[in-house]
Scaffold this motif. Sequence first.
Motif, PDB file in Angstrom:
ATOM      1  N   PRO A  74       0.891  -1.681  -0.206  1.00  0.00           N
ATOM      2  CA  PRO A  74       0.175  -0.111   0.087  1.00  0.00           C
ATOM      3  C   PRO A  74       1.032   1.265  -0.145  1.00  0.00           C
ATOM      4  CG  PRO A  74      -1.046  -1.512   1.962  1.00  0.00           C
ATOM      5  CD  PRO A  74       0.816  -2.301   1.416  1.00  0.00           C
ATOM      6  N   LEU A  75       0.591   2.553  -0.706  1.00  0.00           N
ATOM      7  CA  LEU A  75       1.593   3.743  -0.570  1.00  0.00           C
ATOM      8  C   LEU A  75       1.659   4.209   1.260  1.00  0.00           C
ATOM      9  CD1 LEU A  75      -0.493   5.351  -4.040  1.00  0.00           C
ATOM     10  CD2 LEU A  75       1.292   4.346  -3.760  1.00  0.00           C
ATOM     11  N   LEU A  76       0.555   4.109   1.423  1.00  0.00           N
ATOM     12  CA  LEU A  76       0.844   4.361   2.753  1.00  0.00           C
ATOM     13  C   LEU A  76       1.920   4.024   3.873  1.00  0.00           C
ATOM     14  CD1 LEU A  76       0.412   6.552   5.239  1.00  0.00           C
ATOM     15  CD2 LEU A  76      -2.260   5.137   5.513  1.00  0.00           C
ATOM     16  N   ALA A  77       1.847   2.956   3.701  1.00  0.00           N
ATOM     17  CA  ALA A  77       2.906   1.385   3.738  1.00  0.00           C
ATOM     18  C   ALA A  77       4.114   2.142   3.740  1.00  0.00           C
ATOM     19  CB  ALA A  77       2.895   0.102   3.826  1.00  0.00           C
ATOM     20  N   THR A  78       5.045   2.147   1.933  1.00  0.00           N
ATOM     21  CA  THR A  78       5.548   2.547   1.211  1.00  0.00           C
ATOM     22  C   THR A  78       6.254   4.587   2.071  1.00  0.00           C
ATOM     23  OG1 THR A  78       5.017   1.726  -0.565  1.00  0.00           O
ATOM     24  CG2 THR A  78       7.055   3.215  -1.235  1.00  0.00           C
ATOM     25  N   ALA A  79       4.713   5.217   2.106  1.00  0.00           N
ATOM     26  CA  ALA A  79       5.358   6.139   2.659  1.00  0.00           C
ATOM     27  C   ALA A  79       5.973   6.174   3.778  1.00  0.00           C
ATOM     28  CB  ALA A  79       4.154   7.183   2.741  1.00  0.00           C
ATOM     29  N   THR A  80       4.830   5.205   5.018  1.00  0.00           N
ATOM     30  CA  THR A  80       5.749   5.389   5.948  1.00  0.00           C
ATOM     31  C   THR A  80       7.036   4.843   7.035  1.00  0.00           C
ATOM     32  OG1 THR A  80       3.093   5.447   7.102  1.00  0.00           O
ATOM     33  CG2 THR A  80       4.797   4.262   8.374  1.00  0.00           C
ATOM     34  N   ARG A  81       7.205   3.585   5.639  1.00  0.00           N
ATOM     35  CA  ARG A  81       8.608   2.813   5.707  1.00  0.00           C
ATOM     36  C   ARG A  81       9.818   3.978   5.337  1.00  0.00           C
ATOM     37  NH1 ARG A  81      10.914   1.340   1.341  1.00  0.00           N
ATOM     38  NH2 ARG A  81       8.972   0.280   0.171  1.00  0.00           N
ATOM     39  N   GLU A  82       9.815   4.230   3.876  1.00  0.00           N
ATOM     40  CA  GLU A  82      10.321   5.751   3.474  1.00  0.00           C
ATOM     41  C   GLU A  82      11.570   6.992   4.344  1.00  0.00           C
ATOM     42  OE1 GLU A  82      12.464   4.911   0.877  1.00  0.00           O
ATOM     43  OE2 GLU A  82      11.635   2.902   0.228  1.00  0.00           O
ATOM     44  N   LEU A  83       9.781   7.247   4.885  1.00  0.00           N
ATOM     45  CA  LEU A  83       9.669   8.027   6.198  1.00  0.00           C
ATOM     46  C   LEU A  83      10.772   7.812   7.010  1.00  0.00           C
ATOM     47  CD1 LEU A  83       9.264  10.854   7.467  1.00  0.00           C
ATOM     48  CD2 LEU A  83       7.497  10.256   7.999  1.00  0.00           C
ATOM     49  N   PHE A  84      10.734   6.847   8.027  1.00  0.00           N
ATOM     50  CA  PHE A  84      11.500   6.054   8.631  1.00  0.00           C
ATOM     51  C   PHE A  84      13.245   5.873   8.262  1.00  0.00           C
ATOM     52  CE2 PHE A  84      13.308   3.381  11.316  1.00  0.00           C
ATOM     53  CZ  PHE A  84      13.141   2.937  12.737  1.00  0.00           C
ATOM     54  N   GLU A  85      12.627   5.051   7.233  1.00  0.00           N
ATOM     55  CA  GLU A  85      14.208   4.769   6.881  1.00  0.00           C
ATOM     56  C   GLU A  85      15.167   5.884   6.751  1.00  0.00           C
ATOM     57  OE1 GLU A  85      13.620   1.937   3.280  1.00  0.00           O
ATOM     58  OE2 GLU A  85      12.647   0.617   4.901  1.00  0.00           O
ATOM     59  N   GLU A  86      14.597   6.721   5.444  1.00  0.00           N
ATOM     60  CA  GLU A  86      15.299   8.150   4.806  1.00  0.00           C
ATOM     61  C   GLU A  86      15.920   9.185   6.440  1.00  0.00           C
ATOM     62  OE1 GLU A  86      14.508   9.589   1.490  1.00  0.00           O
ATOM     63  OE2 GLU A  86      14.534   7.349   0.958  1.00  0.00           O
ATOM     64  N   THR A  87      14.863   9.649   7.361  1.00  0.00           N
ATOM     65  CA  THR A  87      15.121  10.150   8.622  1.00  0.00           C
ATOM     66  C   THR A  87      14.601  10.090   9.914  1.00  0.00           C
ATOM     67  OG1 THR A  87      12.485  10.968   8.363  1.00  0.00           O
ATOM     68  CG2 THR A  87      13.994  12.064   6.820  1.00  0.00           C
ATOM     69  N   GLY A  88      13.828   8.562   9.845  1.00  0.00           N
ATOM     70  CA  GLY A  88      13.803   8.428  11.808  1.00  0.00           C
ATOM     71  C   GLY A  88      12.609   8.686  11.925  1.00  0.00           C
ATOM     72  N   ILE A  89      12.007   9.701  11.451  1.00  0.00           N
ATOM     73  CA  ILE A  89      10.942  10.040  11.368  1.00  0.00           C
ATOM     74  C   ILE A  89       9.763   9.280  11.753  1.00  0.00           C
ATOM     75  CG2 ILE A  89       8.908  11.184  11.678  1.00  0.00           C
ATOM     76  CD1 ILE A  89      10.726  13.680   9.944  1.00  0.00           C
ATOM     77  N   VAL A  90       8.858   8.596  12.671  1.00  0.00           N
ATOM     78  CA  VAL A  90       8.269   7.518  12.581  1.00  0.00           C
ATOM     79  C   VAL A  90       6.501   7.859  12.598  1.00  0.00           C
ATOM     80  CG1 VAL A  90       7.248   5.723  14.379  1.00  0.00           C
ATOM     81  CG2 VAL A  90       9.138   6.178  14.633  1.00  0.00           C
ATOM     82  N   ALA A  91       6.048   7.838  11.622  1.00  0.00           N
ATOM     83  CA  ALA A  91       4.723   8.322  11.316  1.00  0.00           C
ATOM     84  C   ALA A  91       3.177   7.471  11.745  1.00  0.00           C
ATOM     85  CB  ALA A  91       3.977   8.169   9.654  1.00  0.00           C
ATOM     86  N   ASP A  92       3.052   7.579  13.145  1.00  0.00           N
ATOM     87  CA  ASP A  92       2.461   6.871  14.217  1.00  0.00           C
ATOM     88  C   ASP A  92       0.979   6.750  13.877  1.00  0.00           C
ATOM     89  OD1 ASP A  92       1.371   9.323  14.983  1.00  0.00           O
ATOM     90  OD2 ASP A  92       2.713   9.200  17.427  1.00  0.00           O
ATOM     91  N   GLY A  93       0.254   8.553  13.306  1.00  0.00           N
ATOM     92  CA  GLY A  93      -0.748   8.170  12.905  1.00  0.00           C
ATOM     93  C   GLY A  93      -2.129   9.094  13.343  1.00  0.00           C
TER      94      GLY A  93
END
Length: 150
Positions: free
Chosen positions: A46-65
């Motif tokens: 899912p696109l949201l899962a990709t965006a969440t994963r990439e955000l964390f992998e590249e910046t360490g930011i956790v999108a917790d919703g």
Amino acid sequence: MKPYKIPESVLVVIHTAALDVLLIERADRPGYWQSVTGSLDAADEPLLATATRELFEETGIVADGEHIVLRDWRLSNVYEIYPVWRHRYAPGVTQNTEHVFSVEVPRGIAITLSPREHLNYLWLPYLEAADRCFSASNAEAILQLPHQVR
């Protein structure tokens, strides 16, 4: 051999309430500044899962919703893959479809870069950030930020 990249990706514009934008510098192309980007890991991811994963992998930011919420702009860009990166895709693949997201974060949030992917980061007012991006679609997304976050 590494599998070919899927020609479908996300772009995540990270910003503060004051519309300062986080840009990260590519490790494989010093001087190339961008927002978070990344391809789907699987065709059915899912696109949201990709965006969440990439955000964390590249910046360490956790999108917790809850406190940090990714916003799907429901906007897609189709663009020509830069020739320098086409070898990552199956032969004959020349275009990528990019889905745009944004996320508002507190100004002082900790940023942890993936050293394999990025060298540095900086915060800039959105107009300056758009000027600094090497990618036209990334710059355009940043310019749309004031209209998207209202």
